[in-house]
Motif scaffolding. Sequence first.
Motif, short mmCIF file in Angstrom:
data_model
loop_
_atom_site.label_atom_id
_atom_site.label_comp_id
_atom_site.label_asym_id
_atom_site.label_seq_id
_atom_site.Cartn_x
_atom_site.Cartn_y
_atom_site.Cartn_z
N ALA A 75 0.93 -0.97 0.01
CA ALA A 75 -0.15 -0.23 -0.09
C ALA A 75 1.05 1.27 0.12
CB ALA A 75 -0.95 -0.10 1.07
N LYS A 76 2.17 1.11 0.76
CA LYS A 76 2.91 2.27 0.57
C LYS A 76 3.58 2.60 -0.75
CE LYS A 76 4.47 2.32 5.53
NZ LYS A 76 5.80 2.02 6.28
N ILE A 77 4.02 1.49 -1.53
CA ILE A 77 4.40 1.54 -2.61
C ILE A 77 3.59 1.94 -3.59
CG2 ILE A 77 5.18 0.17 -4.64
CD1 ILE A 77 6.39 -1.83 -2.49
N ASN A 78 2.24 1.61 -3.66
CA ASN A 78 1.11 2.16 -4.48
C ASN A 78 1.00 3.62 -4.15
OD1 ASN A 78 0.88 -0.32 -5.66
ND2 ASN A 78 -1.04 -0.93 -4.39
N LEU A 79 0.95 4.13 -2.89
CA LEU A 79 0.91 5.55 -2.66
C LEU A 79 2.06 6.31 -3.34
CD1 LEU A 79 -0.91 7.68 -1.47
CD2 LEU A 79 0.22 7.13 0.69
#
Length: 300
Positions: free
Chosen positions: A150-154
Amino acid sequence: MTITKHHIFRSLRIVATLILAIIAALALWHLYNYYTYAPQTRDGKVRADVVSLASDVSGRIDSVAVTDNQIVAKGDILFTVDKARLRNALQSANASVATARATLASAEQEARRYNALEGVVSGQDRDLRRAAAQEARAQLSSAIASRDLAKINLERAEVRSPVNGIVTNFQLRPGAYATAGQPVMALVDRDSFYVAGYFEETKLSQIRPGTRATITLMGEDQPLKGHVVGLSAGIQDSERSASSNSTLAGVNPTFSWVRLAQRVPVRIEIDSIPKGIALVAGRTATVTIDDEQAGKERAQ
């Protein structure tokens, strides 16, 4: 027999005509050899690597930071995808990690308590509590991995330029929907310009990697300097086709009276670019290989 001025002029005209005919024949022979065997071609194109950019995440385009034909540097933000859903996904992933940690703490405490009751509770119950603790650890690892994703996607919602490039054929506007993995814009890599010269196969013996070359773009007076990087390892044979009923290649017979030389791509690296000349992928170029250097290489 008296030699008159008329005979002298007539003889001079004949001699002059023969001299001019010989000069013309030599010039034609030189031109024939030059265009047939000299390492020169007018069939050249400026080429560059084109990077097709796509978003790693799907979503509505929130903002666009570039315009058509804009020069960008590596790392510059090009456009951003709406981050609202991505932030929500990260918050949900953080909550899942917190829940998994609490579950693991409870499971480990239960396993320790049952382990201390050896002789009071059965071995099967103790094994079940240990297995529950191991399962809780695995769930925590899975929750952490989902949170990191989720951090990478953000972070990937901000699409940045991977190269020093030029935005081309750009039509992206805020509000459009970007699908993950589907290209939405193109960048021409500014550091990848080269010239592809299509030389006849009769001239390949005079072309070697490292040989200097002169490049003249159509419409430009100042030449560019470059050197040969290499020759193409293969070209498509338009007369060869695979047969559906055989594993052998089917070759169509050729009945042409004049056999034309095949053209082979030769990659020319550009060494220097005169000021004021714009490199545009697709421009037409004339490429001439250094005859003197090519001759020395043939002699060696």
